[in-house]
Design a protein around this motif. Sequence first.
Motif, PDB file in Angstrom:
ATOM      1  N   ARG A 173      -0.475   7.331  -1.021  1.00 30.67           N
ATOM      2  CA  ARG A 173       0.535   7.952  -1.869  1.00 30.67           C
ATOM      3  C   ARG A 173       1.530   6.902  -2.363  1.00 30.67           C
ATOM      4  NH1 ARG A 173       2.084  12.418   2.452  1.00 30.67           N
ATOM      5  NH2 ARG A 173       4.111  11.417   2.132  1.00 30.67           N
TER       6      ARG A 173
ATOM      7  N   ASP B 270       4.607   6.815  -1.999  1.00 32.38           N
ATOM      8  CA  ASP B 270       5.650   6.550  -0.999  1.00 32.38           C
ATOM      9  C   ASP B 270       5.114   5.772   0.210  1.00 32.38           C
ATOM     10  OD1 ASP B 270       4.099   8.466   0.211  1.00 32.38           O
ATOM     11  OD2 ASP B 270       5.737   9.859   0.643  1.00 32.38           O
ATOM     12  N   LYS B 271       3.914   5.211   0.058  1.00 29.21           N
ATOM     13  CA  LYS B 271       3.290   4.376   1.094  1.00 29.21           C
ATOM     14  C   LYS B 271       2.989   5.138   2.378  1.00 29.21           C
ATOM     15  CE  LYS B 271       4.643  -0.189  -0.529  1.00 29.21           C
ATOM     16  NZ  LYS B 271       5.143  -1.535  -0.158  1.00 29.21           N
TER      17      LYS B 271
END
Length: 205
Positions: A85, A87-88
């Motif tokens: 994703r 957002d890591k």
Amino acid sequence: MHGNSPKTLRQELLKQRKEFASRINYVQATAPILSSLTTLLEKEGASYRSVALYWPIQDELDLRPALMAWSTNVVGRRLALPFARPDKHLDFYEWQDGDSLIPSKHGVPEPDPNNLDRPAITPDCILIPCVGWSSSNKNGKTHYWRLGYGGGYFDRTLADLRKKNPKLVCIGIGFDWQKLNDAQWAAQTHDEPLDMLLTESGLLR
């Protein structure tokens, strides 16, 4: 001799892994890991309904044949691949052999999160490849740690998943020669420990 910075250390370990994978005896060298994985799945895999694997890149050991055999032995067992994703964090989606995959921004083949035939899965077991690994001992208990590619995706994801599922099993996949000592690398406070580590010497837990 490994470099001092994590970036240099990773580069040197990846170079060594590429050289290791090109050796004529590579198949024989990796056979014990695959054999131990098969044994582990036979003994403990009955309690898993879903296992998350990785799509092998940069000379990582290919676990797909062993896991496909495990999943087809019993109806209801499922395999999953990670999706990175923005957002890591990682989400896991069901994967079957032959599925079309899409390349991530890092070039890693990933499942398509918009494929309604392959739903999101919360895995019971996650298999993670190691660039390097280390061990530490605290209060008489040994912990194993993974040096990855530096993005922190797995550490963030494991921290979240372990809150939701304390029984989650995370197994690192590596080789004996990848072991690092404290002078080379030490796990940081944000690093999540492995529950087990699988190398050619066997299963460490």
